[in-house]
Design an enzyme around this catalytic site. Structure first.
Site, PDB file in Angstrom:
ATOM      1  N   ASP A   6     -15.109 -27.287  13.757  1.00 19.43           N
ATOM      2  CA  ASP A   6     -15.174 -27.573  15.199  1.00 19.43           C
ATOM      3  C   ASP A   6     -13.824 -28.031  15.737  1.00 19.43           C
ATOM      4  OD1 ASP A   6     -16.342 -27.771  17.671  1.00 19.43           O
ATOM      5  OD2 ASP A   6     -17.228 -29.745  17.302  1.00 19.43           O
ATOM      6  N   HIS A  23      -9.488 -20.084  18.695  1.00 17.30           N
ATOM      7  CA  HIS A  23     -10.400 -19.532  17.684  1.00 17.30           C
ATOM      8  C   HIS A  23      -9.614 -18.765  16.615  1.00 17.30           C
ATOM      9  CE1 HIS A  23     -13.932 -20.921  19.656  1.00 17.30           C
ATOM     10  NE2 HIS A  23     -13.859 -20.124  20.705  1.00 17.30           N
ATOM     11  N   LEU A 117     -15.481 -18.147  -6.060  1.00 17.71           N
ATOM     12  CA  LEU A 117     -15.998 -19.039  -5.016  1.00 17.71           C
ATOM     13  C   LEU A 117     -17.010 -18.263  -4.181  1.00 17.71           C
ATOM     14  CD1 LEU A 117     -14.206 -21.640  -2.858  1.00 17.71           C
ATOM     15  CD2 LEU A 117     -15.576 -19.909  -1.711  1.00 17.71           C
TER      16      LEU A 117
END
Ligand code: IPE
Ligand code: IPE
Ligand code: MG
Length: 225
Positions: A6, A23, A117
């Site tokens: 965020d 973004h 991962l």
């Protein structure tokens, strides 16, 4: 581990650039943080990229976020795949445009064999929507009321293989969950940092892991003295 990414909008404002640029900086941070997570030996990372509520944002911003996901799939995630990152998406698929949904599926298929991962990207994800969907699946599967237990519900979440979250990090100083992984974070340790997501880096991640290591988890039991 899970991260609520965020603060892109506030970062953009602070730097005098467009929200779309914010973004984009956030997407670069994601790549950096995934690489840092690999270095720390983290096996599973779930990140919140777009919530079921984020559709209420201005049309242009939503469109930019769709394009950004597409660019991230094209440009960042293949490099991460070279480092052994398996990527999967978590959330509703029915509202995402077919061209993008197909790209998401292709990336999932192409990285399915990787194991260094496990990256879960929550996109059009809402914890409540996930639980509602699980309830619907229980009914569709004809599970009788007395057979409904935690295991039966957990098996019908979007990704039953996504384990419980031990550590949930939120960037940008907001102190809330915002409908992320409601079921999976039941006993997660929470770490909040004021750092805006585009500024989040390896040292920030290491700090969060250190904070987690110092916590005493009890899961409701009497603490040992
Ligand atoms: C997080 O950044 C990214 C998404 C929710 C898509 P924000 O866009 O929410 O950034 P702030 O909270 O406005 O700073
Ligand atoms: C949560 O951030 C969703 C993502 C990071 C993708 P928001 O910015 O949408 O959440 P609120 O509105 O501050 O609760
Ligand atoms: Mg926000």
């Amino acid at each position: 581990m899970a991260i609520i990414m965020d603060g892109n909008g506030r970062w953009a404002e602070a730097h005098g650039v467009s929200v779309a640029e914010g973004h984009r900086a956030g997407a670069r941070a994601l790549r950096r943080v995934v690489e840092a997570a690999i270095d720390l030996g983290i096996e599973t990372l779930a990140v919140y990229a777009f919530s079921t509520e984020n559709w209420t944002r201005p049309t242009d911003e939503v469109a930019d976020l769709m394009v950004l996901l597409s660019e991230t799939i094209d440009e960042e995630l293949p490099d991460l795949a070279k480092q052994g990152v398996r990527t999967r998406f978590l959330g509703r698929r029915d509202r995402i445009e077919p061209w993008l949904e197909q790209k998401m599926r292709l990336l999932e298929a192409r990285t399915a064999h990787l194991d260094t991962l496990h990256l879960w990207i929550a996109f059009d994800y809402g914890g409540r929507a996930e639980l509602v969907e699980a309830a619907r699946r229980l009914i569709e599967d004809g599970v009788p009321a007395e057979a409904v237990d935690e295991a039966a519900l957990a098996a019908r979440l979007y990704a039953p293989e996504l384990a419980e979250i031990d550590l949930l990090i939120r960037a940008s100083g907001e102190l809330r969950i915002s409908n992320f992984l409601l079921w999976q974070t039941a006993y997660a340790e929470l770490v909040f940092t004021d750092t805006l997501w585009p500024d989040f880096d390896a040292s920030e991640l290491a700090r969060a892991v250190d904070a987690y290591s110092a916590r005493q988890r009890r899961f409701g039991a009497r603490a040992l003295r």
